[in-house]
Design a protein around this motif. Structure first.
Motif, PDB file in Angstrom:
ATOM      1  N   GLY A  36      -7.079  31.859  -3.026  1.00 58.29           N
ATOM      2  CA  GLY A  36      -8.092  32.534  -3.541  1.00 58.29           C
ATOM      3  C   GLY A  36      -8.865  31.738  -4.673  1.00 58.29           C
ATOM      4  N   TYR A  37      -8.366  30.508  -5.104  1.00 57.61           N
ATOM      5  CA  TYR A  37      -9.068  29.780  -6.172  1.00 57.61           C
ATOM      6  C   TYR A  37     -10.129  28.853  -5.471  1.00 57.61           C
ATOM      7  CZ  TYR A  37      -6.109  32.085  -9.444  1.00 57.61           C
ATOM      8  OH  TYR A  37      -5.423  33.147 -10.026  1.00 57.61           O
ATOM      9  N   HIS A  38      -9.942  28.472  -4.305  1.00 62.17           N
ATOM     10  CA  HIS A  38     -11.049  27.524  -3.640  1.00 62.17           C
ATOM     11  C   HIS A  38     -10.726  25.990  -4.331  1.00 62.17           C
ATOM     12  CE1 HIS A  38     -12.763  30.615  -1.252  1.00 62.17           C
ATOM     13  NE2 HIS A  38     -12.965  31.437  -2.095  1.00 62.17           N
ATOM     14  N   ILE A  39      -9.806  25.675  -4.217  1.00 60.67           N
ATOM     15  CA  ILE A  39      -9.278  24.447  -4.865  1.00 60.67           C
ATOM     16  C   ILE A  39      -9.185  23.286  -3.531  1.00 60.67           C
ATOM     17  CG2 ILE A  39      -7.644  22.905  -5.985  1.00 60.67           C
ATOM     18  CD1 ILE A  39      -6.323  25.744  -6.923  1.00 60.67           C
ATOM     19  N   ALA A  40      -9.893  22.342  -3.655  1.00 57.44           N
ATOM     20  CA  ALA A  40      -9.948  21.155  -2.582  1.00 57.44           C
ATOM     21  C   ALA A  40      -8.623  20.576  -2.798  1.00 57.44           C
ATOM     22  CB  ALA A  40     -11.119  20.375  -2.803  1.00 57.44           C
ATOM     23  N   ALA A  41      -7.863  20.608  -1.838  1.00 54.48           N
ATOM     24  CA  ALA A  41      -6.179  20.087  -1.745  1.00 54.48           C
ATOM     25  C   ALA A  41      -6.255  18.707  -2.501  1.00 54.48           C
ATOM     26  CB  ALA A  41      -5.620  20.318  -0.802  1.00 54.48           C
ATOM     27  N   ALA A  42      -7.324  17.676  -1.828  1.00 55.78           N
ATOM     28  CA  ALA A  42      -7.358  16.365  -2.082  1.00 55.78           C
ATOM     29  C   ALA A  42      -8.059  16.094  -3.384  1.00 55.78           C
ATOM     30  CB  ALA A  42      -7.937  15.520  -0.955  1.00 55.78           C
ATOM     31  N   THR A  43      -8.590  16.755  -4.085  1.00 55.09           N
ATOM     32  CA  THR A  43      -9.196  16.384  -5.066  1.00 55.09           C
ATOM     33  C   THR A  43      -8.871  17.253  -6.338  1.00 55.09           C
ATOM     34  OG1 THR A  43     -11.351  17.743  -4.865  1.00 55.09           O
ATOM     35  CG2 THR A  43     -11.359  15.481  -3.826  1.00 55.09           C
ATOM     36  N   GLY A  44      -8.556  18.465  -6.123  1.00 53.55           N
ATOM     37  CA  GLY A  44      -8.358  19.263  -7.220  1.00 53.55           C
ATOM     38  C   GLY A  44      -9.674  20.087  -7.716  1.00 53.55           C
ATOM     39  N   GLU A  45     -10.593  19.841  -7.075  1.00 51.48           N
ATOM     40  CA  GLU A  45     -11.973  20.471  -7.557  1.00 51.48           C
ATOM     41  C   GLU A  45     -12.350  21.645  -6.897  1.00 51.48           C
ATOM     42  OE1 GLU A  45     -13.225  19.030 -10.228  1.00 51.48           O
ATOM     43  OE2 GLU A  45     -11.646  17.798 -10.325  1.00 51.48           O
ATOM     44  N   PHE A  46     -13.222  22.259  -7.297  1.00 50.91           N
ATOM     45  CA  PHE A  46     -13.656  23.580  -6.779  1.00 50.91           C
ATOM     46  C   PHE A  46     -14.663  23.277  -5.513  1.00 50.91           C
ATOM     47  CE2 PHE A  46     -16.990  27.282  -6.318  1.00 50.91           C
ATOM     48  CZ  PHE A  46     -15.915  28.157  -6.311  1.00 50.91           C
ATOM     49  N   ASP A  47     -13.915  23.971  -4.360  1.00 50.79           N
ATOM     50  CA  ASP A  47     -14.676  23.890  -3.113  1.00 50.79           C
ATOM     51  C   ASP A  47     -15.628  25.189  -2.927  1.00 50.79           C
ATOM     52  OD1 ASP A  47     -15.204  23.674  -0.304  1.00 50.79           O
ATOM     53  OD2 ASP A  47     -13.210  23.945   0.297  1.00 50.79           O
ATOM     54  N   ALA A  48     -16.750  24.891  -2.876  1.00 55.22           N
ATOM     55  CA  ALA A  48     -17.880  25.841  -2.811  1.00 55.22           C
ATOM     56  C   ALA A  48     -18.209  26.125  -1.477  1.00 55.22           C
ATOM     57  CB  ALA A  48     -19.229  25.513  -3.695  1.00 55.22           C
ATOM     58  N   ASP A  49     -17.660  25.275  -0.401  1.00 54.42           N
ATOM     59  CA  ASP A  49     -18.086  25.633   1.118  1.00 54.42           C
ATOM     60  C   ASP A  49     -17.323  26.774   1.551  1.00 54.42           C
ATOM     61  OD1 ASP A  49     -19.384  25.015   3.340  1.00 54.42           O
ATOM     62  OD2 ASP A  49     -17.702  23.685   3.961  1.00 54.42           O
ATOM     63  N   ASP A  50     -17.717  27.708   1.236  1.00 55.94           N
ATOM     64  CA  ASP A  50     -17.181  29.103   1.779  1.00 55.94           C
ATOM     65  C   ASP A  50     -18.481  30.154   1.779  1.00 55.94           C
ATOM     66  OD1 ASP A  50     -14.801  31.028   2.125  1.00 55.94           O
ATOM     67  OD2 ASP A  50     -16.296  32.067   0.668  1.00 55.94           O
ATOM     68  N   PRO A  51     -18.641  30.739   2.981  1.00 53.52           N
ATOM     69  CA  PRO A  51     -19.738  31.657   2.819  1.00 53.52           C
ATOM     70  C   PRO A  51     -20.046  32.797   1.925  1.00 53.52           C
ATOM     71  CG  PRO A  51     -18.638  31.740   5.055  1.00 53.52           C
ATOM     72  CD  PRO A  51     -17.735  31.072   4.115  1.00 53.52           C
ATOM     73  N   GLY A  52     -18.852  33.300   1.437  1.00 55.85           N
ATOM     74  CA  GLY A  52     -18.906  34.375   0.321  1.00 55.85           C
ATOM     75  C   GLY A  52     -19.208  33.696  -0.843  1.00 55.85           C
ATOM     76  N   ILE A  53     -18.630  32.634  -1.220  1.00 51.46           N
ATOM     77  CA  ILE A  53     -19.212  31.674  -2.516  1.00 51.46           C
ATOM     78  C   ILE A  53     -20.462  31.267  -2.179  1.00 51.46           C
ATOM     79  CG2 ILE A  53     -18.602  29.527  -3.849  1.00 51.46           C
ATOM     80  CD1 ILE A  53     -16.108  31.650  -4.163  1.00 51.46           C
ATOM     81  N   ARG A  54     -20.768  30.778  -1.066  1.00 57.44           N
ATOM     82  CA  ARG A  54     -22.456  30.524  -1.117  1.00 57.44           C
ATOM     83  C   ARG A  54     -23.337  31.711  -1.319  1.00 57.44           C
ATOM     84  NH1 ARG A  54     -20.425  27.266   3.514  1.00 57.44           N
ATOM     85  NH2 ARG A  54     -21.595  28.781   4.761  1.00 57.44           N
ATOM     86  N   ALA A  55     -22.796  32.712  -0.825  1.00 52.06           N
ATOM     87  CA  ALA A  55     -23.589  33.950  -1.063  1.00 52.06           C
ATOM     88  C   ALA A  55     -23.872  34.370  -2.753  1.00 52.06           C
ATOM     89  CB  ALA A  55     -23.292  34.993  -0.193  1.00 52.06           C
ATOM     90  N   ASP A  56     -22.704  34.384  -3.085  1.00 55.86           N
ATOM     91  CA  ASP A  56     -22.797  34.608  -4.609  1.00 55.86           C
ATOM     92  C   ASP A  56     -23.319  33.815  -5.370  1.00 55.86           C
ATOM     93  OD1 ASP A  56     -21.155  36.994  -4.039  1.00 55.86           O
ATOM     94  OD2 ASP A  56     -19.317  36.356  -4.915  1.00 55.86           O
ATOM     95  N   LEU A  57     -23.293  32.381  -4.955  1.00 55.40           N
ATOM     96  CA  LEU A  57     -24.209  31.299  -5.830  1.00 55.40           C
ATOM     97  C   LEU A  57     -25.660  31.473  -5.535  1.00 55.40           C
ATOM     98  CD1 LEU A  57     -21.985  28.155  -5.314  1.00 55.40           C
ATOM     99  CD2 LEU A  57     -22.282  29.525  -7.532  1.00 55.40           C
TER     100      LEU A  57
END
Length: 444
Positions: free
Chosen positions: A90-111
């Motif tokens: 649920g935290y949308h963490i990119a496993a390889a980098t540990g950074e926020f992964d904004a590539d999710d339809p819900g996240i993109r809509a909220d942004l």
């Protein structure tokens, strides 16, 4: 909170639950019908039940029904803590980098902000935006999920999301909002179907959503709250300055051991956790992993005897009264293995330590991810990356280490010959000798 209220020590506190996902709709209906009440039962290995009715949940809101009502509740100055149990994914963490992964339809809509918020990030950040604009101090965001440094991760992820909306807001969230780290340890599987009938038979109560769990419980909490907190230390919570030793202990011993057990267990024909945990070969294998690979990566844990903790873990896994399923442990592996097991691998590679058991666990995941068991029967793979992982796992037979080549999960591990060799040997054994024989060999 219920135990605190029972002692008259938290009368100015209560819980408003918020469901965000479609699957939370039934919880809304049940809790509404039951006035927010439900039963919590602890079950001993000998089958003894202890049950209490929980009354600390005074409201429950289902965000898809009325997201504005949820935001209003969060933005209310009376809301002082927002706790999160949103699972590792649920935290949308990119496993390889540990950074926020904004590539999710819900996240993109909220942004984009073109409609009401639909994700936990959108709901919480919109509430913080309103509090900031009104001069209301921010609530504390308390992560209770199984992530190393969960408060630090939440700070980074929510700060990044807020910054993508408004750089000034992102800085304010990072600087002004408290994100305490925490560690929660209690094995609580999905409520078994028979639990409702058992509660009615034992107590004459009708509860459509009982919770059944083990007697063991540990909650360790960093004392960092911007608007105060309940006196949780009065009911057994360990309030400390540094959660890190406790959370590493739990993630690398309990959670990673669950992964060490589940794929091998499923492939060996077990379907319940306690069945595999009672197998002497599995017990020896788990102890070898914990003693020789995980424990060397841990710091001293104040007040905890690690020798006793590890052996207590095995007894907890073997509790038949809990009825935990191996399928539950096998689900969402791409969110779990990188956070619980791979840190052990990296630490051991850096120090020259043993990695044979951990490499075998990754190999057992790859074999499980092929989607077919040792008898040719299909395995239902439950994972957000299943469409990517299944073909990679199946390609291993012609293209060795294809699974490890998924850098979003494994980073540069494929470049470590010692790990690749141990992984490949275990995978070969799984295919030629089977899961149980492989475990027995590793359990030496």
């Amino acid at each position: 909170m219920d135990r605190l209220l029972e002692r008259g020590l938290g009368q100015d506190w209560g819980i408003c639950g918020v469901g965000v996902l479609p699957g939370d709709r039934r919880m809304r209906d049940v809790l509404r019908a039951q006035d927010g009440l439900y039963t919590l039962s602890t079950v001993e290995p000998d089958g003894t039940w202890t049950t209490r009715t929980i009354g600390s949940l005074i409201e429950y809101r289902y965000a898809p029904d009325d997201p504005e009502a949820v935001v209003t509740k969060l933005a209310d100055p009376a809301t002082r803590i927002v706790s999160l149990t949103i699972t590792e994914g649920g935290y949308h963490i990119a496993a390889a980098t540990g950074e926020f992964d904004a590539d999710d339809p819900g996240i993109r809509a909220d942004l984009a902000g073109t409609g009401p918020p639909v994700t936990v990030f959108g709901l919480v950040t919109e509430a913080l935006t309103r509090r900031r604009s009104r001069g209301v101090a921010p609530f504390t965001v308390l992560s209770c999920d199984n992530i190393e440094g969960n408060g630090n991760v939440a700070r980074r992820m929510f700060g990044t999301f807020a910054g993508l909306r408004d750089p000034g807001l992102g800085s304010w969230v990072a600087e002004q909002v408290c994100f305490p780290n925490s560690m929660v340890d209690r094995i609580t599987p999905v409520t078994p179907a028979a639990a409702t009938g058992e509660i009615e038979r034992r107590y004459g109560l009708t509860d459509q959503w009982p919770v059944v769990t083990e007697p063991f419980v540990q909650w360790v909490l960093e004392d960092s709250f911007g608007l105060g907190r309940p006196a949780l230390e009065e009911v057994g919570v360990q309030v400390v300055d540094d959660v890190t030793p406790y959370e590493l202990m739990k993630l690398r011993l309990l959670n990673a051991s669950h992964q060490a057990l589940c794929y091998f267990g499923y492939l060996s024909g077990y379907r319940l956790v306690h069945e595999a945990a009672r197998d002497p070969a599995f017990r020896r294998f788990l102890l070898r992993y914990m003693d020789t690979e995980a424990t060397p990566t841990l710091r001293a844990v104040p007040g905890v005897d690690l020798y006793d903790y590890k052996r207590t873990l095995l007894d907890r896994f073997a509790n038949p009264a809990i009825g935990d399923t191996i399928a539950r442990l096998c689900a969402e592996s791409s969110d779990r293995i990188p956070k619980w097991l791979l840190p052990v691998v990296r630490a051991q590679l850096a120090s020259g330590g043993d990695i044979e058991c951990a490499a075998a666990v990754v190999a057992s995941w790859a074999r499980y991810a092929e989607g077919v068991d040792e008898h040719g029967e299909p395995i239902e793979i439950v994972d957000r990356l299943r469409d990517r992982l299944i073909p990679l796992a199946r390609r291993e037979r012609e293209e060795p280490a294809a699974f490890l080549g998924e850098r979003s999960l494994f980073g540069d591990l494929i470049e470590h010959p010692r790990f690749v060799a141990a992984y490949s040997a275990a995978l070969h054994s799984l295919r030629t000798r089977g899961a149980h024989a492989t475990v027995a060999e590793l359990a030496r």
